[in-house]
Scaffold this motif. Structure first.
Motif, PDB file in Angstrom:
ATOM      1  N   ARG A 183       5.957  23.258 -20.667  1.00 23.99           N
ATOM      2  CA  ARG A 183       5.091  23.504 -19.660  1.00 23.99           C
ATOM      3  C   ARG A 183       5.655  23.253 -18.277  1.00 23.99           C
ATOM      4  N   ALA A 184       6.758  22.432 -18.504  1.00 23.14           N
ATOM      5  CA  ALA A 184       7.402  22.229 -17.153  1.00 23.14           C
ATOM      6  C   ALA A 184       8.392  23.207 -16.775  1.00 23.14           C
ATOM      7  N   GLN A 185       8.722  23.954 -17.917  1.00 29.27           N
ATOM      8  CA  GLN A 185       9.614  25.164 -17.440  1.00 29.27           C
ATOM      9  C   GLN A 185       8.833  26.300 -16.936  1.00 29.27           C
ATOM     10  N   GLN A 186       7.769  26.395 -17.456  1.00 32.45           N
ATOM     11  CA  GLN A 186       6.855  27.380 -17.014  1.00 32.45           C
ATOM     12  C   GLN A 186       6.494  27.185 -15.568  1.00 32.45           C
ATOM     13  N   GLU A 187       6.000  25.905 -15.184  1.00 31.95           N
ATOM     14  CA  GLU A 187       5.569  25.631 -14.061  1.00 31.95           C
ATOM     15  C   GLU A 187       6.945  25.444 -12.857  1.00 31.95           C
ATOM     16  N   ALA A 188       7.947  25.366 -13.406  1.00 33.97           N
ATOM     17  CA  ALA A 188       9.244  25.225 -12.433  1.00 33.97           C
ATOM     18  C   ALA A 188       9.439  26.988 -12.228  1.00 33.97           C
ATOM     19  N   GLU A 189       9.304  27.826 -12.925  1.00 33.06           N
ATOM     20  CA  GLU A 189       9.228  29.341 -12.648  1.00 33.06           C
ATOM     21  C   GLU A 189       8.348  29.546 -11.625  1.00 33.06           C
ATOM     22  N   LEU A 190       6.972  29.377 -11.955  1.00 37.13           N
ATOM     23  CA  LEU A 190       6.158  29.484 -11.106  1.00 37.13           C
ATOM     24  C   LEU A 190       6.063  28.917  -9.771  1.00 37.13           C
ATOM     25  N   ARG A 191       6.774  27.675  -9.643  1.00 42.11           N
ATOM     26  CA  ARG A 191       6.911  26.816  -8.179  1.00 42.11           C
ATOM     27  C   ARG A 191       7.926  27.501  -7.550  1.00 42.11           C
ATOM     28  N   GLN A 221       6.517  30.589  -5.643  1.00 41.63           N
ATOM     29  CA  GLN A 221       5.654  30.165  -4.657  1.00 41.63           C
ATOM     30  C   GLN A 221       6.214  29.217  -3.491  1.00 41.63           C
TER      31      GLN A 221
END
Length: 908
Positions: A546-554, A557
């Motif tokens: 989940r952290a990897q996915q959130e890092a890409e999204l962040r 943005q």
């Protein structure tokens, strides 16, 4: 108050009309009534029977079983337990009925202090589980106190009050206050409480299943030993740990303690409603209450009214109170025997019951219940409506029917009064017979006690003799006991060694079991930790993805939102600054408020301390007063007991003196009868002896007339003198009165030789008839050489043979000693052989023949009264020849025992 008005409430809207009528009949017997009134039922009469009884039970236990059976049938018919109440006058009925209800599985509520119940295992375990579920909850104190009763019996209730006050003053939970208080106070009780709190919190943190929690509680608190040591009422079937085992099996269906506790809590209890129970109340406790069904127990004379009651009118008011507590149904019962004492029905039953015939109870077949008829809601409206549709003819017939009913009721009442009088007379006769039996039993007991005392005295004598024998056998038993002790010591040593080995083996087994349990618990904990680790690793993996996915999204943005974030950051900084300022202001205000609150709490604490000190002083003063009153009562009781004991001792002493006087009178009467019989036998023997002497004298006269004549020598003259002295010897040895010597009559009627022979033969025949053998006179003995008799013996005339002229010759005659029958020298006053004094007559007993002292009044051998006692002659003057001679023989004078010995030798 002159303008006051009195309103009498005469309508009873509570009870059935039958019950109201029963209560009115009870009030008619009151002698003192402040307000005369007759209660009127507030609703119409129905055909159902509302009064059941009176029911006669054999004993009080049978009555309690009948009440329990009736209640069981009422509950089976759909009655609510809260609608039933059991009223009693005697406190023992509460325990009896409670035990009977418990045996039938009926729950009840009683305020009797003597109530005995089995321990509630389920309630104890549920209290512990509620603590494990919520240690700091609002009901923690109640549950904790119940659990402490299982752990120890030495916890002071005042300790809980102190801890509760400490918790309330510091706004702490009860268990937290226990922990803090235990650390501050070094007391063993507090240490035990702290250990129990530690166990509860450990179970709460581990969150074990309810079944395992119950098993752990059984091991740590030793519940099996506690429940097995509880004493239950006799007749109650109680199996320790049975309900606890069932609860443990039911707990295996749940995973958490909270779910299990919520499943066991009923909806009514959870909502604060009470569980329906049957009420067991005393008559005083029932004031102001009402119940649809009421059981009035113990209606027997001596129980209700109580034999210890000082005011019979108050007992009647209590009975009226108990009857009017019932709304629909009233059950009345009484025992035929109470504590094995036969009782009559209560006077209240005889006065109130129209059908006072007792019905025997049957536990297996309960009484047929009347169908309860509730009071109608519109009764008052129906009573007030006039009967418009009735005609005059119907009114007339109603009047006739009412008159007929009145006549029938009058006849019925007359019959009931006659039956009541007969029952009262029978009860009075029974009481009189009982009193007579009691008197007879008291007299019989007194006789039995007297016989028992005699037996005890005989037993005491036998015990003394047995103790003497036991002392003689003690040496032999000591040897046997020494050998037995040696054997017992050897056996005891062997037993001690075996017990030591068993203890060591048990300790080893306990260590092994503890180690095995520790291994099992460690394995279980390891399994739980491994499962927890697997869950944590899976969660970490999911978190990393989940952290990897959130890092890409962040990253996508961040470019667009940096400007917005900076603006937001500035706004946040300004808001944070404002918040810090406001927080500092609030902190200052809160600090001031807390300081004020602490000062107020300190004031309240000081006030409470003062109030507690005053309360303690009052309690101590009251306690001292109670102790002084108890001490005075004990002293008065001890003084009364001493006075009663002294009075009993005086009465027993007087009784014993009377008995001893009566026994002495009987013994004296028996002794007088025996003396009279012996006197009669002695007189008969004397008459026979006199007849024999007369016949012998007649025979001697005939022989003298036949012409037998011979020479008279010294031997014949000595025998003639011996006949004279033989009468004195016969007086001493045999106990016969002295016989007069017919010398003047026979001196000239027969020759001296024949006269001497005849006298000697008659004497020895009389002696042989009493002694049963042949006695011969002894040899000669005289005065020792060198000692002369001081007083000469007067001369005795001696006659020559017949062939010579009848001329009297004077020469000294030789006498025989009356004591030893030895010949004496002429002129002797004392016997040289035995020291017998010749001029003193020895008095002998007329019954046993024993010699007696001169001034004796009673025989020293047999105790009989003596006759013809004469005082001893005066002692001779000092220096005279007689005094010198007596001084020489003083060492040879025999005593009374010596005389008896010598006389026995003569008879033998």
């Amino acid at each position: 108050m002159p303008n006051a008005r009195c309103f009498v409430l005469e309508n009873n809207w509570r009870s059935h009309p039958d019950i109201v009528e029963l209560a009115n009949r009870l009030l008619t017997g009151m002698s003192r009534r402040r307000i005369r009134k007759e209660m009127v039922p507030g609703w119409e009469m129905s055909g159902d029977r509302a009064v059941v009884g009176p029911q006669l039970a054999e004993t009080e236990a049978a009555e309690a079983e009948w009440v329990a059976a009736e209640i069981e049938s009422l509950l089976a018919a759909g009655r609510n337990p809260q609608d039933i109440a059991i009223l009693y006058r005697y406190n023992r009925y509460a325990s009896l009925v409670e035990e009977a209800l418990f045996r039938r599985g009926i729950k009840c509520l009683t305020t009797n202090p003597d109530s005995t119940m089995v321990p509630d295992e389920v309630a104890d375990i549920m209290a512990f589980l509620r603590l494990v579920m919520d240690p700091d909850g609002p009901k923690a104190r109640e549950s904790f106190e119940r659990v402490c009763q299982l752990r120890t019996k030495e916890v002071d209730p005042r300790l809980f009050n102190t801890i509760a006050s400490f918790a309330e003053a510091n706004n702490l939970s009860f268990l937290k206050a226990v922990e803090i208080y235990s650390e501050a106070v070094a007391d063993q009780s507090c240490q035990d409480l702290e250990q129990l709190v530690r166990i509860i919190r450990t179970m709460n943190h581990e969150n074990l299943p309810p079944a395992e929690t119950i098993a752990l509680l059984k091991r740590t608190q030793r519940l099996s030993e506690y429940y097995k040591a509880v004493k239950v009422p006799p007749g109650v079937n109680y199996e320790p740990m049975r309900k606890l085992t069932q609860l443990e099996e039911e707990a295996r269906k749940f995973k958490t303690v909270g779910d299990f506790v919520r499943s066991q809590t009923s909806p009514k209890v959870a909502e604060g409603q009470a569980e329906p129970l049957v009420f067991i109340l005393s008559l005083h406790e029932s004031k102001g209450k009402e119940f649809p069904v009421v059981f009035l127990t113990g209606m027997a004379e001596g129980l209700f009214p109580s034999e210890t009651a000082s005011d019979p009118e108050e007992e009647r008011r209590l009975c009226y109170l108990g009857m009017t507590r019932a709304k629909d149904m009233l059950y009345v019962s009484y025992p035929g025997k109470f504590n094995d004492v036969v009782l009559a029905p209560s006077r209240f039953l005889l006065e109130t019951m129209q059908d006072a015939t007792p019905r025997p109870v049957s536990v297996n077949a309960p009484t047929q219940m009347p169908t309860p008829t509730p009071s109608p809601t519109s009764t008052s409206t129906n009573l007030s409506k006039p009967a418009v549709s009735e005609t005059q003819t119907a009114a007339h017939s109603a009047q006739q029917e009412a008159a007929l009913r009145a006549q029938q009721e009058a006849a019925l009442r007359a019959q009931q009064e006659a039956a009541l009088r007969a029952q009262q007379e029978a009860a009075l006769r029974a009481q009189q017979e009982a009193a007579l039996r009691a008197q007879q039993e008291a007299a019989l007991k007194a006789q039995q006690e007297a016989a028992l005392r005699a037996q005890q005295e005989a037993a005491l004598r036998a015990q003394q003799e047995a103790a003497l024998k036991a002392q003689q056998e003690a040496a032999l038993k000591a040897q046997q006991e020494a050998a037995l002790r040696a054997q017992q010591e050897a056996a005891l040593r062997a037993q001690q060694e075996a017990a030591l080995k068993a203890q060591q083996e048990a300790a080893l087994k306990a260590q092994q079991e503890a180690a095995l349990r520790a291994q099992q618990e460690a394995a279980l904990r390891a399994q739980q930790e491994a499962a927890l680790r697997v869950q944590q690793e899976a969660a970490q993996r999911e978190a990393a993805l989940r952290a990897q996915q959130e890092a890409e999204l962040r990253a996508q943005q961040e470019a667009a939102l940096r400007a917005q974030q900076e603006a937001a950051l500035r706004a946040q900084q300004e808001a944070a600054l404002r918040a810090q300022q406001e927080a500092a202001l609030r902190a200052q205000q809160e600090a001031e408020l807390r300081a004020q609150q602490e000062a107020l709490k300190m004031q309240e604490a000081s006030v409470r301390a003062q109030q507690e000190a005053a309360l303690r002083a009052q309690q101590e003063a009251a306690l001292r007063a109670q102790q002084e009153a108890a001490l005075r009562a004990q002293q008065e009781a001890a003084l009364r007991a001493q006075q009663e004991a002294a009075l009993r001792a005086q009465q027993e002493a007087a009784l014993r003196a009377q008995q001893e006087a009566a026994l002495k009178a009987q013994q004296e009467a028996a002794l007088n009868e025996e003396a009279a019989k012996e006197e009669a036998a002695r007189k008969a023997k004397m008459e026979e002896l006199q007849r024999a002497q007369q016949e012998e004298e007649q025979r001697l006269r005939e022989q003298s007339e036949s012409g037998k004549k011979g020479k008279k020598g010294k031997k014949a003259q000595a025998r003639e003198e011996e006949k004279v002295n033989a009468s004195d010897v016969r007086d001493v040895a045999i106990g016969l009165p002295p016989q007069s010597t017919p010398q003047a009559e026979s001196a000239f009627s027969m020759p001296p030789a024949a006269q001497a022979d005849a006298s000697e033969d008659a004497f020895w025949q009389s002696v042989n008839s009493f002694s049963g053998g042949e006695i011969k006179p002894g040899g000669k003995a005289g005065v020792p050489p060198g000692v002369t008799a001081p007083i000469p013996q007067p001369d005795i005339p001696v006659y020559s043979p017949v062939s010579e002229p009848q001329v009297a010759q004077t020469r000294p005659a030789q006498e025989l000693c009356p004591g030893c029958s030895e010949p004496l020298d002429p002129g002797s006053r004392f016997c040289g052989e035995c020291g017998f004094r010749l001029e003193t007559k020895i008095i002998s007993c007329h019954l046993c023949g024993a010699p007696q002292e001169g001034d004796a009044k009673f025989c020293g051998e047999c105790g009989s009264k003596l006759h013809d006692n004469k005082a001893a002659p005066a002692a001779p003057d000092a220096g005279s020849p007689l005094s010198t001679y007596e001084g020489y023989l003083s060492g040879q004078k025999p005593s009374q025992a010596g005389w008896v010995t010598r006389l026995k030798k003569i008879v033998e």
